[in-house]
Design a protein around this motif. Structure first.
Motif, mmCIF file in Angstrom:
data_model
loop_
_atom_site.group_PDB
_atom_site.id
_atom_site.type_symbol
_atom_site.label_atom_id
_atom_site.label_comp_id
_atom_site.label_asym_id
_atom_site.label_seq_id
_atom_site.Cartn_x
_atom_site.Cartn_y
_atom_site.Cartn_z
ATOM 1 N N ARG A 62 0.831 -1.208 0.000
ATOM 2 C CA ARG A 62 0.000 0.000 0.000
ATOM 3 C C ARG A 62 0.862 1.254 0.000
ATOM 4 N NH1 ARG A 62 -4.005 -1.730 4.925
ATOM 5 N NH2 ARG A 62 -5.052 -3.481 3.893
ATOM 6 N N TYR A 63 2.081 1.096 0.491
ATOM 7 C CA TYR A 63 2.978 2.249 0.611
ATOM 8 C C TYR A 63 4.093 2.253 -0.436
ATOM 9 C CZ TYR A 63 0.699 3.099 5.074
ATOM 10 O OH TYR A 63 -0.238 3.373 6.039
ATOM 11 N N PHE A 64 4.545 1.083 -0.841
ATOM 12 C CA PHE A 64 5.641 0.996 -1.802
ATOM 13 C C PHE A 64 5.352 -0.114 -2.820
ATOM 14 C CE2 PHE A 64 7.508 2.569 2.142
ATOM 15 C CZ PHE A 64 8.205 3.691 1.703
ATOM 16 N N PRO A 65 5.592 0.147 -4.105
ATOM 17 C CA PRO A 65 5.345 -0.879 -5.123
ATOM 18 C C PRO A 65 6.381 -1.997 -5.111
ATOM 19 C CG PRO A 65 6.284 1.080 -6.133
ATOM 20 C CD PRO A 65 5.974 1.433 -4.705
ATOM 21 N N SER A 66 7.542 -1.751 -4.525
ATOM 22 C CA SER A 66 8.610 -2.758 -4.480
ATOM 23 C C SER A 66 9.618 -2.364 -3.414
ATOM 24 C CB SER A 66 9.324 -2.845 -5.836
ATOM 25 O OG SER A 66 10.017 -1.630 -6.093
ATOM 26 N N LYS A 67 10.550 -3.267 -3.115
ATOM 27 C CA LYS A 67 11.583 -2.929 -2.130
ATOM 28 C C LYS A 67 12.530 -1.880 -2.697
ATOM 29 C CE LYS A 67 14.946 -6.595 -3.196
ATOM 30 N NZ LYS A 67 15.735 -7.727 -2.639
ATOM 31 N N ASP A 68 12.665 -1.838 -4.035
ATOM 32 C CA ASP A 68 13.502 -0.810 -4.658
ATOM 33 C C ASP A 68 12.979 0.584 -4.330
ATOM 34 O OD1 ASP A 68 13.332 -3.331 -6.352
ATOM 35 O OD2 ASP A 68 15.151 -2.422 -7.169
ATOM 36 N N ALA A 69 11.639 0.708 -4.326
ATOM 37 C CA ALA A 69 11.022 2.007 -4.050
ATOM 38 C C ALA A 69 11.347 2.489 -2.645
ATOM 39 C CB ALA A 69 9.511 1.917 -4.243
#
Length: 216
Positions: A62-69
């Motif tokens: 919900r907060y980040f599309p991926s760990k990269d983000a």
């Protein structure tokens, strides 16, 4: 019996939700950066980050599309803050002055998170080519989004008006240079002061660079 106006009650609920969301986002970032440092970026999974932040994996997304983000921070939230600052500025003011005010506000917000930004920079550097590529994409996106903000503030068309892109590129570059110095230097110089110095020197240099041609 005192009745609380619906508008006030709604605003308070909205404020609480925003504060809760900000705390959750901060917790995710803190947990992720710690795990990236301890066990490496590639070895860290979203499930591990969620567990360390005491949330469900679906909440993470919900907060980040991926760990990269997570590694690159909350660009969307920062852009929205800049948009709010620009909206408060007079439309009669030069857009570069308005954008400078927005960037100085951003510098103040980032000051409290210097260690986190330094950790991000170190992690990105450790990613070598992948990190360089992602950072390149990040800068492109940041330039594009800031240009859109200036275009919106100016009320013009970026496709035919080169000014928003040129102004945004200039000030985003100033911000990047100031931030690099802020993270590298150990004298405690505030990011806002470094940014002010870079923008001031750049503006004076541009003025001198055009003197000869505008005088003709």
């Amino acid at each position: 019996m005192t009745t609380v106006p619906v508008e006030t009650d709604t605003a308070e609920c909205g404020g609480r939700r925003q504060r809760k969301a900000a705390r959750t986002r901060a917790g995710i970032e803190e947990a992720a950066l710690r795990l990236f440092t301890e066990q490496g970026f590639d070895a860290t999974t979203v499930e591990q980050i969620a567990d360390a932040a005491d949330i469900a994996p679906r909440t993470f997304f919900r907060y980040f599309p991926s760990k990269d983000a997570v590694l690159f921070g909350d660009l969307t939230g920062e852009l929205e803050q800049m948009r709010l600052t620009l909206r408060k500025r007079s439309t009669q003011e030069h857009p570069m002055r308005s954008l400078t005010a927005a960037m100085l506000d951003a510098a103040e917000r980032m000051e409290a998170d210097r260690e986190q930004h330094l950790l991000r920079a170190e992690l990105l550097q450790s990613l070598e080519n992948t990190g360089d590529y992602e950072l390149h994409l990040l800068r492109q996106r940041w330039m594009r989004d800031v240009t859109e903000l200036v275009t919106e503030h100016l009320g013009t068309d970026a496709a035919t008006d080169p000014r928003p892109g040129a102004w945004s590129m200039t000030l985003v570059s100033c911000f990047g240079s100031a931030m690099h110095a802020w993270l590298v230097r150990t004298d405690g110089a505030p990011l806002r002061d470094l940014l002010t110095e870079v923008i001031d020197g750049t503006s004076r240099g541009l003025a001198e660079a055009t003197e000869e041609f505008t005088a003709q």
